[in-house]
Design an enzyme around this catalytic site. Structure first.
Site, mmCIF file in Angstrom:
data_model
loop_
_atom_site.group_PDB
_atom_site.id
_atom_site.type_symbol
_atom_site.label_atom_id
_atom_site.label_comp_id
_atom_site.label_asym_id
_atom_site.label_seq_id
_atom_site.Cartn_x
_atom_site.Cartn_y
_atom_site.Cartn_z
ATOM 1 N N LYS A 1 38.901 -83.775 -109.585
ATOM 2 C CA LYS A 1 39.407 -84.431 -108.211
ATOM 3 C C LYS A 1 40.946 -84.226 -108.580
ATOM 4 O O LYS A 1 41.122 -83.912 -109.763
ATOM 5 C CB LYS A 1 39.180 -85.741 -108.246
ATOM 6 C CG LYS A 1 37.646 -86.210 -107.662
ATOM 7 C CD LYS A 1 37.678 -87.241 -106.809
ATOM 8 C CE LYS A 1 36.483 -87.650 -106.429
ATOM 9 N NZ LYS A 1 36.133 -89.250 -106.615
ATOM 10 N N HIS B 1 46.173 -87.929 -108.399
ATOM 11 C CA HIS B 1 46.934 -88.298 -107.072
ATOM 12 C C HIS B 1 48.216 -89.165 -107.718
ATOM 13 O O HIS B 1 48.410 -89.428 -108.831
ATOM 14 C CB HIS B 1 45.990 -88.937 -105.782
ATOM 15 C CG HIS B 1 45.484 -90.347 -106.237
ATOM 16 N ND1 HIS B 1 46.153 -91.481 -106.571
ATOM 17 C CD2 HIS B 1 44.097 -90.678 -106.783
ATOM 18 C CE1 HIS B 1 45.448 -92.513 -106.906
ATOM 19 N NE2 HIS B 1 44.183 -91.881 -107.252
ATOM 20 N N HIS C 1 47.830 -92.107 -109.997
ATOM 21 C CA HIS C 1 47.544 -91.629 -111.477
ATOM 22 C C HIS C 1 49.238 -91.383 -111.927
ATOM 23 O O HIS C 1 49.488 -91.456 -113.059
ATOM 24 C CB HIS C 1 46.681 -90.553 -111.585
ATOM 25 C CG HIS C 1 45.337 -90.749 -111.274
ATOM 26 N ND1 HIS C 1 44.726 -89.913 -110.303
ATOM 27 C CD2 HIS C 1 44.622 -91.705 -111.415
ATOM 28 C CE1 HIS C 1 43.883 -90.337 -110.169
ATOM 29 N NE2 HIS C 1 43.376 -91.377 -111.029
HETATM 30 N N1 ARG Z 1 39.599 -93.026 -113.536
HETATM 31 C C1 ARG Z 1 39.940 -94.187 -112.945
HETATM 32 C C2 ARG Z 1 40.407 -94.091 -111.676
HETATM 33 O O1 ARG Z 1 41.023 -93.053 -111.241
HETATM 34 C C3 ARG Z 1 40.955 -95.264 -113.850
HETATM 35 C C4 ARG Z 1 40.390 -95.297 -115.022
HETATM 36 C C5 ARG Z 1 40.924 -96.883 -115.583
HETATM 37 N N2 ARG Z 1 40.625 -97.039 -116.982
HETATM 38 C C6 ARG Z 1 39.501 -97.674 -117.428
HETATM 39 N N3 ARG Z 1 39.504 -97.815 -118.705
HETATM 40 N N4 ARG Z 1 38.915 -98.053 -116.569
HETATM 41 O O2 ARG Z 1 40.311 -95.090 -110.990
#
Ligand code: ARG
Length: 566
Positions: A125, A128, A131
């Site tokens: 993906k 964005h 992030h």
């Molecule tokens: N990959 C997730 C997202 O883009 C964020 C991960 C956050 N970290 C965690 N330990 N849950 O929404």
């Protein structure tokens, strides 16, 4: 010798009060004109059976000026201290210069391990803007904690597991083409993924097919796993390109998939502790005593989910790193998720889970969709970074500035401008992106700070033949110099505040003010003009040296680079 320590000693000596209590009571007056530090005499009224103003007056009389204190003055119930400015400037500038890039650092961390999890994009993906917010805050916090003597590990908890990979693999088998994907991985992967959703609306059986593929992946089927690995690798290549542009590095890319085989144990532990209850066929931990919805551990089809992977990850991190703090830099919309998993870990009796902390941040708004985007509604981060660099290049060219390497400068300034924007306010506030504000060389911006730095460096370059290694700092005393150096001396406090609250904006505000005071200093205290005598020149150059070093270090803590000329 620290000025505050010195004043504490003196007051303790005269009053016979407890030293720690004195130190605690000393405060900074609201206005510089009222002195540098103040001691409120109110608590002494009862012991000394006198009105506070009379006590202040009495103490002021007993306190003669010395090497550190210019004067002590009673004002109302306060005893105000005015530092010996020459001594303060000399001590602080010397300390800052000899500390070099360790100025503002400390060893309060004592080598304890702090884990900072940030960025954590989802593979296959696009990366964005949210992030990027996480990346900016996390990278800065990592640098701040290191500056305070912590042993820091930067973790990227990649979103590389979950039912969506079943969909993706299904779509790939039907419509994907490896050669096309290799040329522009994320875009092409996204295309087949979007196609899956379109087609699945017409033909729901695709969802079942996708579930089967995910099952295959979970069971370690060779071909499916290879495909997943390919997607992960391709995504990482793209992500790393962005991280390189930002100057960000991770110690670990263990994502959700890494924990897929570590969840059974979590389920067993929670079951053994009697925490799992059934709810509509799912296994959950009840959190109603905490006014939260239950935390789902196993779905009704037996599949584990996001929360379970996070709990497994926390346990793994505890065992692997024995962390003092485990910080998650993730958007505010996931607050409840973190509250829930922390609550489950607490119920499991894991003492160490108290070191886990969610550091949230707000949303990013793109007003009037001023950001260009190639792909409809998704804003590609790399596009945003490149747009900033392009705009900066134009500004540099139109400014007819003295930059040697325009490309290099445009990168440092353009990317710095974006990082600065994310770190400008309290992280929980939403951000409205505006190129005008971000690239305003005169407003509160990265270019403004970088320009201040470049000005200082250019002054120092022109002074190459002057030896200002050990100047007589009494020559530099002035109101502007004093205000500037007082701020220089407050760097360590800003770094500590930033870590205490996990708020890099303390450093952002600090460095912006430092540059503002510096600009005021060199416009009112000429440095290399002909009519400035040699000794004054040297003393002022030492200030320029100390300040530019500090600007560089502070910007570094924000992840922002400097340029030598602008
Ligand atoms: N990959 C997730 C997202 O883009 C964020 C991960 C956050 N970290 C965690 N330990 N849950 O929404």
């Amino acid at each position: 010798m620290d000025f505050k320590q010195h004043i504490t000693d003196k007051i303790t000596e005269i009053t016979g009060l407890d030293r720690a209590a004195v130190e605690d009571a000393i405060e900074t007056p609201p206005d510089e004109k009222m002195g540098d530090l103040a001691f409120p005499c109110f608590p002494l009224a009862r012991v000394m059976r006198k009105a506070p103003p009379a006590i202040a007056a009495e103490l002021a009389e007993k306190l003669s000026g010395d090497e550190y204190i210019e004067k002590a003055q009673a004002q109302g119930g306060y005893l105000n201290f005015f530092f010996n400015r020459a001594k303060y400037i000399a001590d602080t500038v010397t300390a800052a210069r000899s500390a070099g890039d360790t100025w503002g650092s400390s060893d309060i961390g004592g080598g304890r391990t702090v884990l900072i999890e940030y960025s954590s994009p989802n593979i296959a993906k696009p990366f964005h803007i949210g992030h990027l917010f996480s990346t900016a805050v996390g990278n800065s916090l990592a640098r701040i904690y290191k500056h305070l003597g912590y042993s820091v590990q930067s973790l990227n908890h990649l979103g590389d597991w979950g039912t969506q990979f079943g969909k993706l693999i299904c779509a790939y088998h039907r419509w994907g083409d490896k050669d096309v994907i290799a040329k522009d991985p994320i875009n092409e992967i996204l295309k087949v993924y979007v196609k899956f959703h379109e087609e699945a609306e017409k033909d729901p059986s695709l969802e079942d097919e996708a579930r089967e593929y995910f099952k295959k992946l979970e069971d370690g089927d060779k071909e499916t796993t290879e495909l997943w690995e390919y997607f992960r690798e391709m995504s990482l290549v793209e992500f790393k390109r962005v991280y390189d542009m930002l100057g960000v590095k991770f110690d670990s890319y263990n994502g959700e998939a890494f924990y897929s085989d570590k969840m059974d144990e979590v389920v067993d532990i929670l079951r053994d502790k009697g925490l799992l209850v059934e709810s509509d066929g799912a296994q959950v931990v009840d959190l109603s005593d905490l006014n939260m919805p239950p935390c789902i551990i196993l779905k009704s089809d037996g599949a584990t989910i996001y929360a379970t992977r996070d709990i497994a990850a926390a346990l793994y991190r505890h065992r692997t790193y024995d962390f003092y703090k485990n910080i998650y830099v993730v958007g505010i919309p996931q607050s409840l998720h973190f509250k829930q998993i922390f609550a489950v870990m607490d119920k499991a009796g894991w003492e160490w889970s108290k070191g886990c902390e969610h550091v949230g941040f707000g949303l990013v708004k793109l007003p009037g969709r001023a950001m260009s985007t190639r792909h409809g509604d998704v804003v590609f981060l790399e596009d945003v970074l490149n747009e900033s660099i392009d705009k900066t290049r134009e500004i540099i060219k139109s400014n007819a500035s003295k930059v040697d390497d325009i490309e290099d400068a445009a990168k440092r300034i353009g990317i710095g401008a974006i990082l600065y924007t994310f770190l400008h306010s309290s992280r929980e506030k939403d951000i409205v992106f505006s190129w005008d504000t971000m690239l305003d060389f005169e407003g509160e911006s990265a270019p403004y700070c970088q320009y201040g730095y470049a000005r200082g460096r250019s002054i120092l370059r022109r002074a190459e033949d002057i030896d200002y290694s050990a100047p007589d700092m009494t020559k530099a005393v002035s109101d502007e110099a004093y205000t500037l150096i007082k701020h220089l001396g407050a760097f360590a406090d800003a770094v500590k505040d930033a870590a205490d609250k996990n708020e890099p904006f303390y450093i952002n505000r600090y460095v912006t003010n430092l540059v503002r005071l510096f600009n005021k200093f060199y416009t009112t205290n000429p440095i290399l003009k002909d009519d400035v005598d040699e000794d004054t020149k040297k003393a002022r150059l030492a200030i320029v040296d100390a300040v530019t070093r500090t600007v560089k270090t502070a910007l570094y803590l924000l992840g922002i680079e400097t340029v030598e000329s602008m």
